[in-house]
Every structure is written in C-alpha cells, then in structure tokens.
Design a protein around this motif. Structure first.
Motif, PDB file in Angstrom:
ATOM      1  N   LEU A 184       0.818  -1.215   0.000  1.00 49.92           N
ATOM      2  CA  LEU A 184       0.000   0.000   0.000  1.00 49.92           C
ATOM      3  C   LEU A 184       0.851   1.265   0.000  1.00 49.92           C
ATOM      4  O   LEU A 184       0.416   2.314  -0.487  1.00 49.92           O
ATOM      5  N   MET A 185       2.057   1.200   0.556  1.00 53.51           N
ATOM      6  CA  MET A 185       2.919   2.378   0.580  1.00 53.51           C
ATOM      7  C   MET A 185       4.362   1.962   0.786  1.00 53.51           C
ATOM      8  O   MET A 185       4.656   0.850   1.206  1.00 53.51           O
ATOM      9  N   GLY A 186       5.249   2.906   0.456  1.00 54.71           N
ATOM     10  CA  GLY A 186       6.675   2.692   0.615  1.00 54.71           C
ATOM     11  C   GLY A 186       7.371   3.979   1.009  1.00 54.71           C
ATOM     12  O   GLY A 186       6.769   4.882   1.603  1.00 54.71           O
ATOM     13  N   GLU A 187       8.647   4.084   0.639  1.00 56.97           N
ATOM     14  CA  GLU A 187       9.511   5.154   1.127  1.00 56.97           C
ATOM     15  C   GLU A 187       9.029   6.551   0.738  1.00 56.97           C
ATOM     16  O   GLU A 187       9.069   7.481   1.554  1.00 56.97           O
ATOM     17  N   LEU A 188       8.556   6.738  -0.495  1.00 60.85           N
ATOM     18  CA  LEU A 188       8.156   8.072  -0.934  1.00 60.85           C
ATOM     19  C   LEU A 188       6.935   8.570  -0.173  1.00 60.85           C
ATOM     20  O   LEU A 188       6.898   9.721   0.295  1.00 60.85           O
TER      21      LEU A 188
END
Length: 226
Positions: free
Chosen positions: A95-99
């Motif tokens: 669903l999400m990462g570093e950015l």
C-alpha cells in the motif's frame, strides 16, 4: 451518496490533551480496561524500529492493493493524525513505501495502521514513524480506486470511526471510541495504580498468591501434590 467511492469530512476528533494522556499508557492496560475483547488483530505488527503511537483516526477503506485513497488521506491529514486503512488484509501489493512515508512525515502524520502490506522496510525502520502493517512485499500498488475516506471501518472485528483515538505499541493496535474516552482513561489509571501496588508487593515479597489455589478449587481441579 455513493457507497464505496466517497470522501467524507470528520465530524469530530479526539483532542490533543486526551491523545497526550493516552500516549503515556501501555496498550495492554488500556485493552484490559475495555474488557479484553477489542483488538485490531495479531497480524498487525510494528514495522518501525521502536516506540508507541497515539492519534486521531483518519479512516480509509480501499480496494486490496490500491492506494489512491491512502494518497488522498495523507493530503487531508492534520498534524498528529493516525491513518487507518482497511485493505482487506491482502499482501499481494504494498500500500505504501519510502516516498509516501517521507511525504507523511512532512505532513505531520503521527502513524499508520495498514491492514495490508508495505515495502521499503528499511525506510520505515530508519524513519521510525509508528507504522503497523500485516506484511511486506516488494510489489507496488495500483492507483485506480475505488475507496472511502472517513467512514467507519473494521479491522479483525474492531470498529474504528473517524476521529476515534488509535494507540499502538509493541503489543499491537487498539482503537478507543470517542464517546468512551474518559471512562476508559479512568479505568486504565485505576489499573495502573493496582499494578504499581502489586509490583511493590512482588519486590517486597509480600504479594498474596492465595487467589491461584482458590481459582483452581473453583474450577474443580484436583491437587495431588500435597
């Protein structure tokens, strides 16, 4: 009103003073003060290095593996908010990462609860923004929708409404309903005081253990050791 594809405002949210009070309390003791029947599920584990979380919920319901509404929720977030996402527990796509994490930090988001997966795990550990998720995968998300923001959602049977208090630590995640905040806080403080008294008795060797044998007798246990 479009069911399943809508963005709603929050009608109310837990205040900063109450958030600060609960931030000092162990999740386990708050849970005990709510009759030990509420939990966001054992699969939601900390993805950050250490530390606790407390904040007002922005709720998101998303299609599994899709983060369009999560992006919008970060845009909407006020400093100190916790974004809680029901993505069905699917771990196929993150669903999400570093950015997105970096943007959330910039926005002042206090934490995430994701019933789904993340990626770029090292960034979550290094940034140490409280994040609880169900798993990890390198496969990225889709951004097509549909989804909903600021509707009542459920994680493993525990409902979270927009503006509810969401807390988390190494033991897991718990939501405290807005209308029950003061009652739960008072009960938790009473439990804290009782535990401090018990810890003192343990240290001094004066703690009363007679309740164990009484409970065994009440359960019909036959003790053959004596």
């Amino acid at each position: 009103m479009t069911i399943g594809n809508q963005i709603r405002p929050r009608d109310r949210k837990v205040d900063a003073e109450t958030i600060a009070k609960f931030a000092e309390l162990p999740v386990a003791n708050v849970s005990d003060s709510m009759s030990r029947v509420f939990a966001a599920g054992p699969t939601l584990r900390p993805m950050h290095a250490k530390g606790s979380m407390a904040g007002a919920a922005i709720t998101v319901r998303s299609r599994p593996g899709d983060n369009l509404m999560l992006h919008k929720a970060i845009d909407m977030a006020e400093p100190g908010d916790v974004i809680v996402v029901d993505a069905g527990g699917d771990l196929t796509n993150a669903l999400m990462g570093e950015l997105m994490l970096a943007y959330a930090v910039k926005r002042g988001v206090a934490g995430f609860v994701l019933n789904g997966a993340i990626r770029d795990v090292d960034a979550f550990v290094e940034t140490n923004l409280p994040t609880f998720a169900a798993g990890v995968t390198h496969r990225g998300p889709y951004k097509d929708g549909p989804g909903e923001i600021n509707v009542t959602i459920s994680l493993d049977g525990m409902t979270i409404a927009p503006g509810d208090l969401v807390i988390g630590d190494a033991d897991g995640v718990l939501a405290v309903p807005y209308d029950d905040l003061e009652t739960v806080y008072e009960a938790t403080m009473a439990k804290q005081a009782a535990e401090e008294k018990q810890m003192k008795a343990i240290a001094e060797g004066t703690n009363d253990r007679s309740w164990v044998d009484k409970a065994l007798a009440a359960a019909g246990c036959q003790d053959l050791t004596g």
